[in-house]
Scaffold this motif. Structure first.
Motif, PDB file in Angstrom:
ATOM      1  N   ILE A 194      10.959  -1.827  -4.491  1.00 33.40           N
ATOM      2  CA  ILE A 194      11.045  -2.957  -3.557  1.00 33.40           C
ATOM      3  C   ILE A 194      11.949  -4.044  -4.136  1.00 33.40           C
ATOM      4  O   ILE A 194      12.787  -4.625  -3.422  1.00 33.40           O
ATOM      5  N   ALA A 195      11.789  -4.323  -5.415  1.00 32.87           N
ATOM      6  CA  ALA A 195      12.650  -5.327  -6.045  1.00 32.87           C
ATOM      7  C   ALA A 195      14.110  -4.896  -5.992  1.00 32.87           C
ATOM      8  O   ALA A 195      15.011  -5.725  -5.775  1.00 32.87           O
ATOM      9  N   ASN A 196      14.366  -3.599  -6.153  1.00 33.43           N
ATOM     10  CA  ASN A 196      15.736  -3.090  -6.090  1.00 33.43           C
ATOM     11  C   ASN A 196      16.312  -3.225  -4.683  1.00 33.43           C
ATOM     12  O   ASN A 196      17.488  -3.577  -4.510  1.00 33.43           O
ATOM     13  N   VAL A 197      15.473  -2.960  -3.654  1.00 38.82           N
ATOM     14  CA  VAL A 197      15.932  -3.110  -2.271  1.00 38.82           C
ATOM     15  C   VAL A 197      16.257  -4.571  -1.970  1.00 38.82           C
ATOM     16  O   VAL A 197      17.268  -4.884  -1.324  1.00 38.82           O
ATOM     17  N   ILE A 198      15.400  -5.477  -2.448  1.00 42.46           N
ATOM     18  CA  ILE A 198      15.655  -6.911  -2.227  1.00 42.46           C
ATOM     19  C   ILE A 198      16.955  -7.326  -2.904  1.00 42.46           C
ATOM     20  O   ILE A 198      17.768  -8.071  -2.328  1.00 42.46           O
TER      21      ILE A 198
ATOM     22  N   PHE B  34       1.729   3.358 -12.172  1.00 36.37           N
ATOM     23  CA  PHE B  34       2.285   4.171 -11.087  1.00 36.37           C
ATOM     24  C   PHE B  34       2.845   3.290  -9.976  1.00 36.37           C
ATOM     25  O   PHE B  34       3.981   3.505  -9.518  1.00 36.37           O
ATOM     26  N   PHE B  35       2.060   2.307  -9.524  1.00 36.74           N
ATOM     27  CA  PHE B  35       2.519   1.449  -8.432  1.00 36.74           C
ATOM     28  C   PHE B  35       3.699   0.586  -8.860  1.00 36.74           C
ATOM     29  O   PHE B  35       4.594   0.308  -8.056  1.00 36.74           O
ATOM     30  N   THR B  36       3.713   0.158 -10.105  1.00 38.61           N
ATOM     31  CA  THR B  36       4.848  -0.642 -10.582  1.00 38.61           C
ATOM     32  C   THR B  36       6.128   0.179 -10.585  1.00 38.61           C
ATOM     33  O   THR B  36       7.187  -0.280 -10.131  1.00 38.61           O
ATOM     34  N   ALA B  37       6.027   1.423 -11.067  1.00 44.23           N
ATOM     35  CA  ALA B  37       7.221   2.266 -11.201  1.00 44.23           C
ATOM     36  C   ALA B  37       7.734   2.778  -9.864  1.00 44.23           C
ATOM     37  O   ALA B  37       8.954   2.854  -9.652  1.00 44.23           O
ATOM     38  N   PHE B  38       6.827   3.100  -8.945  1.00 43.40           N
ATOM     39  CA  PHE B  38       7.241   3.759  -7.715  1.00 43.40           C
ATOM     40  C   PHE B  38       7.062   2.905  -6.464  1.00 43.40           C
ATOM     41  O   PHE B  38       7.309   3.383  -5.359  1.00 43.40           O
ATOM     42  N   PHE B  39       6.641   1.661  -6.634  1.00 46.74           N
ATOM     43  CA  PHE B  39       6.486   0.788  -5.464  1.00 46.74           C
ATOM     44  C   PHE B  39       7.143  -0.563  -5.697  1.00 46.74           C
ATOM     45  O   PHE B  39       8.086  -0.924  -4.995  1.00 46.74           O
ATOM     46  N   TYR B  40       6.669  -1.290  -6.690  1.00 49.73           N
ATOM     47  CA  TYR B  40       7.167  -2.652  -6.871  1.00 49.73           C
ATOM     48  C   TYR B  40       8.601  -2.682  -7.387  1.00 49.73           C
ATOM     49  O   TYR B  40       9.408  -3.511  -6.936  1.00 49.73           O
TER      50      TYR B  40
END
Length: 282
Positions: A30-34, A21-27
């Motif tokens: 964030i990687a996409n924003v970076i 869940f955290f990988t799909a909806f958080f990490y």
């Protein structure tokens, strides 16, 4: 397979859904924003390296919004600690109806920011607000906009802070207070020398959460003041929103988002380190 290995495998199986869940909806976001922050153009499809970050650090409007956010966060943190602790101390006493008062103070926290913002925008409207109808002429939204949204935020969140401090107060062994009374310590001395130090873990948690929520605040500025008057309540997240959806510069707004994330992480680590130095155990 050894017993410890089986325990470890079971633990990882229970953790797997949360990790997914955290990988799909958080990490991943964030990687996409970076990645977006390293590009420019209307579609953020032209590689720009670190130029967006350099522009953001040199942009006076970005610095101004950050200073406004710091002022807002400072007011929220100070108010949360002071008013939350005062309410907890009062409602920790054997007062009649204290459970009802606790519930009433917690209701605003259970209400969405959108509803609270609309409610207070109508109350404080300088032309049609309820206070003006009662003959209490006021211009809070025009003359003290930042203090106003700090006050509204505290009104909404102080009940939650009170609950946290109540939990901390009820976790302090009563034997400490009884021993201090026997030694002749006054109420103030017991509070200053016993209660406050033993509340350090709760105080740290409240301050960390208040700083994080203050630096991420958006709804108050968007709904109540729309960042105004002028740029008096141009909070960082509101400024990022305006950059992204009004100028359509998603690369630049993403760079500002990453910088804000770095600031939040640094503030949190500093608070945790300071709290660890002053940690009290019993």
């Amino acid at each position: 397979m050894s017993l410890s290995a089986r325990y470890a495998r079971t633990a990882y199986l229970f953790l797997l859904p949360a990790l997914v869940f955290f990988t799909a909806f958080f990490y991943v976001p964030i990687a996409n924003v970076i990645a977006t922050s390293l590009h420019t153009g209307p579609q953020a499809d032209v590689f720009a390296g670190l130029s967006n970050y350099a522009d953001a650090l040199a942009d006076p409007s970005v610095r101004h919004s950050f200073l406004v956010t710091l002022g807002f966060s400072g007011g929220v943190v100070a108010g949360s600690l002071v008013f939350g602790l005062l309410l907890a101390l009062v409602l920790d006493q054997p007062l009649k109806g204290r459970v009802t008062f606790r519930a009433m103070l917690l209701v605003p926290y259970l209400t969405s920011v959108a509803i609270v913002g609309l409610l207070w925008r109508n109350i404080l409207d300088p032309q049609l607000g309820i206070l003006n109808r009662l003959g209490l002429d006021q211009q809070w939204l025009n003359e003290h906009p930042l203090a106003t949204i700090v006050g509204v935020t505290l009104w909404q969140t102080v009940g939650y802070t009170m609950v946290l401090f109540l939990a901390g107060l009820q976790g302090i062994p009563e034997t400490y207070q009884e021993a201090a009374r026997i030694d002749g310590a006054s109420a103030w001395q017991r509070f200053w020398r016993i209660t406050l130090p033993l509340l350090a873990p709760t105080t740290l948690f409240v301050s960390v959460m208040a700083v994080i929520s203050g630096l991420q605040a958006f709804g108050q500025a968007y709904i109540i003041t729309n960042g105004g008057p002028g740029d008096a309540t141009d909070l960082s997240v509101f400024h990022i929103y305006a950059t992204a959806f009004k100028t359509r510069d998603f690369g630049y707004s993403s760079a500002q988002s990453v910088l804000l994330l770095v600031v939040i992480v640094l503030f949190t680590l500093m608070q945790l380190r300071a709290g660890k130095r002053g940690e009290v155990t019993y």
